[in-house]
Scaffold this active site. Sequence first.
Site, PDB file in Angstrom:
ATOM      1  N   SER A   8       1.184  -1.152   0.122  1.00  0.00           N
ATOM      2  CA  SER A   8      -0.402  -0.213   0.347  1.00  0.00           C
ATOM      3  C   SER A   8       0.925   1.184   0.273  1.00  0.00           C
ATOM      4  CB  SER A   8      -0.747  -0.002   1.170  1.00  0.00           C
ATOM      5  OG  SER A   8      -1.572   1.387   1.331  1.00  0.00           O
ATOM      6  N   HIS A  33      -1.572  -0.987  -4.207  1.00  0.00           N
ATOM      7  CA  HIS A  33      -2.304  -0.683  -3.114  1.00  0.00           C
ATOM      8  C   HIS A  33      -2.953   0.559  -3.753  1.00  0.00           C
ATOM      9  CE1 HIS A  33      -6.289  -1.171  -0.760  1.00  0.00           C
ATOM     10  NE2 HIS A  33      -5.866  -1.421  -0.371  1.00  0.00           N
ATOM     11  N   ASP A  35      -4.485   3.322  -1.888  1.00  0.00           N
ATOM     12  CA  ASP A  35      -5.947   4.382  -1.260  1.00  0.00           C
ATOM     13  C   ASP A  35      -6.303   5.493  -1.814  1.00  0.00           C
ATOM     14  OD1 ASP A  35      -5.848   1.707   1.004  1.00  0.00           O
ATOM     15  OD2 ASP A  35      -4.082   1.856   1.029  1.00  0.00           O
ATOM     16  N   MET A  37      -8.592   8.079   0.003  1.00  0.00           N
ATOM     17  CA  MET A  37      -9.250   9.062   1.008  1.00  0.00           C
ATOM     18  C   MET A  37      -9.630   9.841   0.677  1.00  0.00           C
ATOM     19  SD  MET A  37      -7.149   7.379   4.525  1.00  0.00           S
ATOM     20  CE  MET A  37      -6.666   5.811   3.968  1.00  0.00           C
ATOM     21  N   HIS A  66      -8.278   1.437  -3.713  1.00  0.00           N
ATOM     22  CA  HIS A  66      -9.488   1.111  -2.680  1.00  0.00           C
ATOM     23  C   HIS A  66      -9.891   2.150  -2.943  1.00  0.00           C
ATOM     24  CE1 HIS A  66      -9.570   0.224   2.249  1.00  0.00           C
ATOM     25  NE2 HIS A  66     -10.222   0.258   1.703  1.00  0.00           N
ATOM     26  N   MET A  68     -11.950   5.281  -0.542  1.00  0.00           N
ATOM     27  CA  MET A  68     -12.339   5.200   0.682  1.00  0.00           C
ATOM     28  C   MET A  68     -13.287   6.703   1.170  1.00  0.00           C
ATOM     29  SD  MET A  68      -9.654   3.334   3.200  1.00  0.00           S
ATOM     30  CE  MET A  68      -8.326   3.646   1.881  1.00  0.00           C
ATOM     31  N   MET A 137     -11.690  -5.055   5.744  1.00  0.00           N
ATOM     32  CA  MET A 137      -9.922  -4.630   6.753  1.00  0.00           C
ATOM     33  C   MET A 137     -10.232  -5.022   7.676  1.00  0.00           C
ATOM     34  SD  MET A 137      -9.674  -2.113   4.384  1.00  0.00           S
ATOM     35  CE  MET A 137      -8.616  -1.164   5.788  1.00  0.00           C
ATOM     36  N   GLY A 142      -8.458   4.361   7.731  1.00  0.00           N
ATOM     37  CA  GLY A 142      -8.144   5.781   7.625  1.00  0.00           C
ATOM     38  C   GLY A 142      -6.710   5.586   7.587  1.00  0.00           C
ATOM     39  N   PHE A 143      -5.698   5.056   8.224  1.00  0.00           N
ATOM     40  CA  PHE A 143      -4.956   5.508   9.048  1.00  0.00           C
ATOM     41  C   PHE A 143      -3.993   3.827   8.501  1.00  0.00           C
ATOM     42  CE2 PHE A 143      -6.967   7.750  10.873  1.00  0.00           C
ATOM     43  CZ  PHE A 143      -6.870   9.486  10.366  1.00  0.00           C
ATOM     44  N   GLY A 144      -2.395   4.454   8.409  1.00  0.00           N
ATOM     45  CA  GLY A 144      -1.829   2.852   8.083  1.00  0.00           C
ATOM     46  C   GLY A 144      -0.843   2.555   9.799  1.00  0.00           C
ATOM     47  N   ASP A 175      -6.865  -6.678   4.140  1.00  0.00           N
ATOM     48  CA  ASP A 175      -6.381  -4.954   4.457  1.00  0.00           C
ATOM     49  C   ASP A 175      -5.840  -4.452   5.981  1.00  0.00           C
ATOM     50  OD1 ASP A 175      -5.023  -2.677   3.873  1.00  0.00           O
ATOM     51  OD2 ASP A 175      -6.467  -1.385   2.658  1.00  0.00           O
ATOM     52  N   GLY A 176      -4.896  -4.313   6.611  1.00  0.00           N
ATOM     53  CA  GLY A 176      -4.486  -3.688   8.005  1.00  0.00           C
ATOM     54  C   GLY A 176      -3.541  -4.381   8.593  1.00  0.00           C
ATOM     55  N   GLY A 197       1.107  -1.734   4.164  1.00  0.00           N
ATOM     56  CA  GLY A 197       1.492  -0.578   3.968  1.00  0.00           C
ATOM     57  C   GLY A 197       3.157  -0.291   4.825  1.00  0.00           C
ATOM     58  N   SER A 198       2.723  -0.628   5.865  1.00  0.00           N
ATOM     59  CA  SER A 198       4.051   0.515   7.016  1.00  0.00           C
ATOM     60  C   SER A 198       5.232  -1.266   7.057  1.00  0.00           C
ATOM     61  CB  SER A 198       3.410   0.498   8.370  1.00  0.00           C
ATOM     62  OG  SER A 198       2.416  -0.658   8.655  1.00  0.00           O
TER      63      SER A 198
END
Length: 224
Positions: A8, A33, A35, A37, A66, A68, A137, A142-144, A175-176, A197-198
Amino acid sequence: MTFRIAPSILSADFARLGDEVRAVAQAGADLIHFDVMDNHYVPNLTAGPLVCAALRPHVSLPIDVHLMVKPVDRIIPDFARAGANLISFHPEATEHVDRTIGLIHEHGCKAGLVFNPATSLVWLDHTLDKLDLVLLMSVNPGFGGQQFIASALPKIAEVRRRIDKLGRDVWLEVDGGVKAENIAEVAAAGADTFVAGSAIFGSKDYAATIRDMRTRLGMVRRAA
Ligand code: DX5
Ligand code: ZN
Protein backbone atom coordinates in the site's frame (compact mmCIF):
# COMPACT_ATOMS: atom_id res chain seq x y z
CA MET A 1 -2.55 -21.73 -4.03
CA THR A 2 -1.72 -18.36 -5.55
CA PHE A 3 -0.81 -15.67 -3.05
CA ARG A 4 -0.49 -12.01 -3.99
CA ILE A 5 1.30 -9.26 -2.09
CA ALA A 6 -0.02 -5.73 -2.53
CA PRO A 7 2.14 -2.99 -1.00
CA SER A 8 0.00 0.00 0.00
CA ILE A 9 1.56 3.25 -1.14
CA LEU A 10 -0.08 5.00 1.81
CA SER A 11 3.15 4.32 3.72
CA ALA A 12 5.46 5.22 0.82
CA ASP A 13 7.42 8.47 0.51
CA PHE A 14 4.86 10.67 -1.28
CA ALA A 15 7.59 13.01 -2.50
CA ARG A 16 9.11 10.09 -4.46
CA LEU A 17 6.07 7.99 -5.40
CA GLY A 18 7.32 6.99 -8.87
CA ASP A 19 10.57 5.63 -7.42
CA GLU A 20 8.67 3.91 -4.62
CA VAL A 21 6.29 1.98 -6.93
CA ARG A 22 9.20 0.97 -9.17
CA ALA A 23 11.10 -0.19 -6.10
CA VAL A 24 8.31 -2.43 -4.79
CA ALA A 25 7.66 -3.80 -8.28
CA GLN A 26 11.36 -4.64 -8.52
CA ALA A 27 11.19 -6.15 -5.03
CA GLY A 28 8.56 -8.67 -6.13
CA ALA A 29 5.15 -7.10 -5.44
CA ASP A 30 2.13 -8.48 -7.33
CA LEU A 31 -0.14 -5.43 -7.17
CA ILE A 32 0.10 -1.76 -6.22
CA HIS A 33 -2.52 -0.94 -3.58
CA PHE A 34 -3.67 2.67 -4.00
CA ASP A 35 -5.64 4.06 -1.05
CA VAL A 36 -8.02 6.89 -1.85
CA MET A 37 -9.29 8.85 1.19
CA ASP A 38 -11.59 11.88 1.07
CA ASN A 39 -11.68 13.37 4.60
CA HIS A 40 -15.42 12.60 4.60
CA TYR A 41 -15.97 8.85 4.47
CA VAL A 42 -12.69 8.46 6.41
CA PRO A 43 -10.81 11.06 8.46
CA ASN A 44 -7.82 11.38 6.16
CA LEU A 45 -7.04 12.74 2.72
CA THR A 46 -4.72 11.10 0.20
CA ALA A 47 -4.54 11.14 -3.58
CA GLY A 48 -6.93 11.00 -6.54
CA PRO A 49 -6.96 9.96 -10.20
CA LEU A 50 -4.30 12.52 -11.17
CA VAL A 51 -1.74 10.75 -9.01
CA CYS A 52 -2.89 7.32 -10.24
CA ALA A 53 -2.41 8.47 -13.84
CA ALA A 54 1.01 9.88 -12.99
CA LEU A 55 2.11 6.54 -11.53
CA ARG A 56 0.68 4.40 -14.35
CA PRO A 57 3.70 4.71 -16.70
CA HIS A 58 6.08 3.79 -13.89
CA VAL A 59 4.76 0.30 -13.27
CA SER A 60 3.24 -2.55 -15.28
CA LEU A 61 1.71 -4.28 -12.25
CA PRO A 62 -2.07 -4.01 -11.78
CA ILE A 63 -3.14 -0.97 -9.75
CA ASP A 64 -5.57 -1.98 -7.01
CA VAL A 65 -7.59 1.14 -6.13
CA HIS A 66 -9.24 1.09 -2.70
CA LEU A 67 -11.84 3.85 -2.60
CA MET A 68 -12.56 5.23 0.87
CA VAL A 69 -14.68 8.01 -0.54
CA LYS A 70 -18.39 8.89 -0.48
CA PRO A 71 -20.08 9.00 -2.93
CA VAL A 72 -18.15 6.69 -5.23
CA ASP A 73 -19.84 6.57 -8.64
CA ARG A 74 -18.66 9.93 -9.99
CA ILE A 75 -15.00 9.13 -9.46
CA ILE A 76 -15.00 5.58 -10.93
CA PRO A 77 -14.65 6.56 -14.64
CA ASP A 78 -11.81 8.91 -13.65
CA PHE A 79 -9.88 6.09 -12.01
CA ALA A 80 -10.55 3.75 -14.93
CA ARG A 81 -9.11 6.38 -17.28
CA ALA A 82 -6.20 6.88 -14.89
CA GLY A 83 -5.18 3.25 -15.40
CA ALA A 84 -6.74 1.45 -12.44
CA ASN A 85 -7.18 -2.31 -12.95
CA LEU A 86 -9.19 -3.16 -9.84
CA ILE A 87 -11.54 -0.76 -8.07
CA SER A 88 -12.99 -1.55 -4.64
CA PHE A 89 -15.53 0.43 -2.66
CA HIS A 90 -17.35 0.28 0.68
CA PRO A 91 -21.08 -0.59 0.50
CA GLU A 92 -21.92 2.15 3.04
CA ALA A 93 -20.45 4.73 0.66
CA THR A 94 -22.87 4.24 -2.23
CA GLU A 95 -26.66 4.35 -2.53
CA HIS A 96 -26.80 1.49 -5.05
CA VAL A 97 -24.22 -1.24 -4.56
CA ASP A 98 -25.24 -3.30 -7.59
CA ARG A 99 -25.15 -0.24 -9.85
CA THR A 100 -21.67 0.68 -8.63
CA ILE A 101 -20.36 -2.85 -9.32
CA GLY A 102 -21.83 -2.60 -12.84
CA LEU A 103 -20.27 0.80 -13.38
CA ILE A 104 -16.80 -0.53 -12.48
CA HIS A 105 -17.22 -3.42 -14.93
CA GLU A 106 -18.53 -1.13 -17.69
CA HIS A 107 -15.31 0.82 -17.39
CA GLY A 108 -13.22 -2.31 -17.90
CA CYS A 109 -12.01 -2.81 -14.33
CA LYS A 110 -12.39 -5.65 -11.84
CA ALA A 111 -14.77 -4.85 -9.01
CA GLY A 112 -14.29 -5.34 -5.28
CA LEU A 113 -16.50 -4.81 -2.24
CA VAL A 114 -14.83 -3.76 1.02
CA PHE A 115 -15.96 -4.71 4.52
CA ASN A 116 -15.00 -2.69 7.58
CA PRO A 117 -14.43 -4.66 10.79
CA ALA A 118 -18.05 -4.08 11.87
CA THR A 119 -19.68 -4.35 8.42
CA SER A 120 -21.92 -7.38 8.02
CA LEU A 121 -21.21 -10.00 5.37
CA VAL A 122 -24.91 -9.82 4.49
CA TRP A 123 -23.80 -7.42 1.75
CA LEU A 124 -22.33 -10.46 -0.04
CA ASP A 125 -25.69 -12.22 -0.32
CA HIS A 126 -26.67 -10.56 -3.58
CA THR A 127 -23.27 -9.41 -4.83
CA LEU A 128 -20.69 -12.20 -4.54
CA ASP A 129 -21.58 -13.73 -7.92
CA LYS A 130 -20.70 -10.40 -9.60
CA LEU A 131 -17.55 -9.55 -7.66
CA ASP A 132 -13.94 -10.18 -8.64
CA LEU A 133 -12.59 -9.31 -5.21
CA VAL A 134 -13.71 -9.21 -1.59
CA LEU A 135 -11.57 -6.91 0.55
CA LEU A 136 -11.80 -7.43 4.30
CA MET A 137 -10.50 -4.64 6.51
CA SER A 138 -8.57 -5.83 9.54
CA VAL A 139 -8.32 -2.25 10.85
CA ASN A 140 -10.75 0.64 10.70
CA PRO A 141 -9.97 2.50 7.47
CA GLY A 142 -8.18 5.82 7.42
CA PHE A 143 -4.61 5.26 8.53
CA GLY A 144 -1.62 3.01 8.01
CA GLY A 145 0.34 1.39 10.81
CA GLN A 146 -2.60 0.20 12.93
CA GLN A 147 -2.89 -3.09 14.84
CA PHE A 148 -4.48 -6.10 13.11
CA ILE A 149 -7.95 -6.73 14.61
CA ALA A 150 -8.13 -10.45 15.42
CA SER A 151 -11.88 -10.73 14.83
CA ALA A 152 -11.07 -10.43 11.12
CA LEU A 153 -9.79 -14.04 11.13
CA PRO A 154 -13.16 -15.86 11.50
CA LYS A 155 -14.62 -13.38 9.03
CA ILE A 156 -11.93 -14.29 6.47
CA ALA A 157 -12.76 -17.97 7.02
CA GLU A 158 -16.46 -17.30 6.46
CA VAL A 159 -15.82 -15.43 3.19
CA ARG A 160 -13.47 -18.23 2.05
CA ARG A 161 -16.31 -20.75 2.62
CA ARG A 162 -18.71 -18.60 0.60
CA ILE A 163 -16.25 -18.19 -2.28
CA ASP A 164 -15.40 -21.91 -2.37
CA LYS A 165 -19.11 -22.78 -2.34
CA LEU A 166 -19.70 -20.46 -5.27
CA GLY A 167 -16.78 -22.02 -7.15
CA ARG A 168 -15.70 -18.81 -8.90
CA ASP A 169 -12.24 -17.30 -8.76
CA VAL A 170 -12.94 -14.36 -6.44
CA TRP A 171 -9.86 -12.90 -4.78
CA LEU A 172 -9.95 -12.55 -0.98
CA GLU A 173 -7.82 -9.61 0.06
CA VAL A 174 -7.05 -8.50 3.62
CA ASP A 175 -6.03 -4.95 4.49
CA GLY A 176 -4.66 -3.56 7.74
CA GLY A 177 -1.90 -4.57 10.12
CA VAL A 178 -0.62 -7.39 7.90
CA LYS A 179 3.11 -8.13 8.29
CA ALA A 180 5.54 -11.02 7.99
CA GLU A 181 4.75 -12.11 11.56
CA ASN A 182 1.02 -12.67 10.96
CA ILE A 183 0.74 -13.21 7.18
CA ALA A 184 0.71 -17.01 7.51
CA GLU A 185 -2.16 -16.89 9.99
CA VAL A 186 -4.14 -14.59 7.67
CA ALA A 187 -3.47 -16.96 4.75
CA ALA A 188 -4.41 -20.03 6.79
CA ALA A 189 -7.76 -18.38 7.54
CA GLY A 190 -8.38 -18.18 3.79
CA ALA A 191 -6.98 -14.95 2.35
CA ASP A 192 -5.00 -15.04 -0.92
CA THR A 193 -4.14 -11.35 -1.38
CA PHE A 194 -2.36 -9.31 1.27
CA VAL A 195 -2.13 -5.55 1.54
CA ALA A 196 0.89 -4.39 3.51
CA GLY A 197 1.73 -0.71 3.87
CA SER A 198 3.92 0.05 6.85
CA ALA A 199 5.34 -3.51 6.95
CA ILE A 200 6.89 -3.05 3.48
CA PHE A 201 7.47 0.68 3.06
CA GLY A 202 8.57 0.99 6.68
CA SER A 203 11.25 -1.65 6.17
CA LYS A 204 14.81 -0.98 4.99
CA ASP A 205 14.90 -3.69 2.33
CA TYR A 206 11.60 -4.09 0.43
CA ALA A 207 12.79 -7.21 -1.40
CA ALA A 208 13.90 -8.92 1.81
CA THR A 209 10.56 -8.13 3.47
CA ILE A 210 8.53 -9.45 0.53
CA ARG A 211 10.76 -12.55 0.35
CA ASP A 212 10.21 -13.16 4.07
CA MET A 213 6.43 -12.88 3.54
CA ARG A 214 6.57 -15.36 0.63
CA THR A 215 8.65 -17.84 2.60
CA ARG A 216 6.07 -17.79 5.38
CA LEU A 217 3.22 -18.10 2.86
CA GLY A 218 5.00 -21.10 1.35
CA MET A 219 4.54 -22.98 4.62
CA VAL A 220 0.81 -22.35 4.95
CA ARG A 221 -1.49 -25.35 5.05
CA ARG A 222 -5.14 -24.49 4.92
CA ALA A 223 -7.75 -26.52 6.80
CA ALA A 224 -10.03 -28.18 4.22
C1 DX5 B 1 -6.08 1.78 5.71
C2 DX5 B 1 -5.68 1.45 4.30
C3 DX5 B 1 -4.60 0.45 4.22
C4 DX5 B 1 -3.30 0.87 4.85
C5 DX5 B 1 -2.72 -0.35 5.46
O1 DX5 B 1 -7.28 2.48 5.70
O2 DX5 B 1 -6.78 0.94 3.57
O3 DX5 B 1 -4.39 -0.01 2.88
O4 DX5 B 1 -2.37 1.41 3.97
O5 DX5 B 1 -1.59 0.01 6.16
P1 DX5 B 1 -0.83 -1.02 7.12
O6 DX5 B 1 -0.42 -2.19 6.27
O7 DX5 B 1 0.30 -0.21 7.62
O8 DX5 B 1 -1.81 -1.42 8.19
ZN1 ZN C 1 -6.39 -0.04 1.59
